[in-house]
Design a protein around this motif. Structure first.
Motif, short mmCIF file in Angstrom:
data_model
loop_
_atom_site.label_atom_id
_atom_site.label_comp_id
_atom_site.label_asym_id
_atom_site.label_seq_id
_atom_site.Cartn_x
_atom_site.Cartn_y
_atom_site.Cartn_z
N THR A 3 0.84 -1.19 0.00
CA THR A 3 0.00 0.00 0.00
C THR A 3 0.88 1.24 0.00
O THR A 3 1.92 1.28 0.65
CB THR A 3 -0.94 0.04 1.22
N ASP A 4 0.44 2.22 -0.71
CA ASP A 4 1.18 3.46 -0.85
C ASP A 4 0.50 4.53 -0.01
O ASP A 4 -0.64 4.91 -0.31
CB ASP A 4 1.22 3.87 -2.33
N LEU A 5 1.14 4.98 1.07
CA LEU A 5 0.63 6.07 1.89
C LEU A 5 1.35 7.35 1.50
O LEU A 5 2.57 7.37 1.40
CB LEU A 5 0.87 5.80 3.37
N CYS A 52 -3.43 9.85 2.16
CA CYS A 52 -4.08 8.99 1.18
C CYS A 52 -3.41 7.62 1.15
O CYS A 52 -2.19 7.52 1.30
CB CYS A 52 -4.01 9.61 -0.21
N ARG A 53 -4.22 6.59 0.97
CA ARG A 53 -3.72 5.24 0.71
C ARG A 53 -4.08 4.91 -0.73
O ARG A 53 -5.25 4.93 -1.10
CB ARG A 53 -4.35 4.23 1.65
N ASN A 54 -3.06 4.68 -1.54
CA ASN A 54 -3.26 4.39 -2.96
C ASN A 54 -4.15 5.45 -3.62
O ASN A 54 -5.04 5.14 -4.40
CB ASN A 54 -3.84 2.99 -3.15
N ILE A 58 -7.72 8.76 3.53
CA ILE A 58 -8.08 7.92 4.67
C ILE A 58 -7.96 8.67 6.00
O ILE A 58 -8.41 8.16 7.03
CB ILE A 58 -7.24 6.63 4.74
N ASP A 81 -5.02 2.55 11.74
CA ASP A 81 -3.81 2.11 11.06
C ASP A 81 -2.63 2.79 11.75
O ASP A 81 -2.47 4.01 11.65
CB ASP A 81 -3.86 2.51 9.58
N ALA A 84 -0.42 5.00 9.50
CA ALA A 84 -1.13 6.22 9.12
C ALA A 84 -1.18 7.19 10.30
O ALA A 84 -0.97 8.40 10.13
CB ALA A 84 -2.54 5.90 8.64
#
Length: 150
Positions: A3-5, A52-54, A58, A81, A84
């Motif tokens: 996942t890309d944060l 943001c996640r992907n 969020i 998370d 996050a």
């Protein structure tokens, strides 16, 4: 799946995209600010970031300038998370320092639901403290008012 944060400036309406769960809205009642949150934020009035996640928001957090030398902090999360949360904490700390300097703040306030100990710990970790155990009714809930004194 990786996942890309990524953290970016707050965009108008991000709070709607985050869709915070009530138990993850750290600073409780944003209804009075929705007008500000739906417009493009002015750096003269709002300092905020969105995580943001992907590419999907969020979490969002920021500060509103209430009047000279006083701001209000807020944060909301769509899902729990730890990674996050760490990124949001770092962003809030940077925003606190920038706002204190740029807005000549002497006080930052935040409110948290009284029955939300995780939110109270989050605020305490950031350097906020309850003032005079102040409480107020917010609809069917009770809030604890906290302050950050630079």
């Amino acid at each position: 799946m990786k996942t890309d944060l990524s953290l970016r400036p707050y965009w108008a309406g991000d709070w709607r995209a985050v869709r915070p769960r009530a138990e993850l809205q750290v600073f409780s009642d944003l209804t009075i600010h929705h007008g500000l949150l739906d417009r493009a934020p002015s750096p003269d009035m709002v300092r905020a970031r969105t995580l943001c996640r992907n590419g999907r928001p969020i979490a969002s957090a920021g500060l509103f300038l209430q009047r000279a030398h006083l701001a209000e902090a807020w944060a909301m999360f769509a899902e729990p998370d730890p990674r996050a949360t760490r990124m949001v904490v770092t962003a809030i700390r940077e925003q606190l320092a920038e706002a204190v300097r740029d807005w000549s703040l002497t006080r930052i306030e935040a409110s948290c639901l009284a029955d939300f100990p995780a939110g109270q710990r989050f605020l305490t970790f950031l350097g906020f403290a309850p003032y005079a155990e102040a409480r107020r009714r917010a609809g069917p809930h009770t809030e604890i008012l906290m302050e950050y004194l630079p």
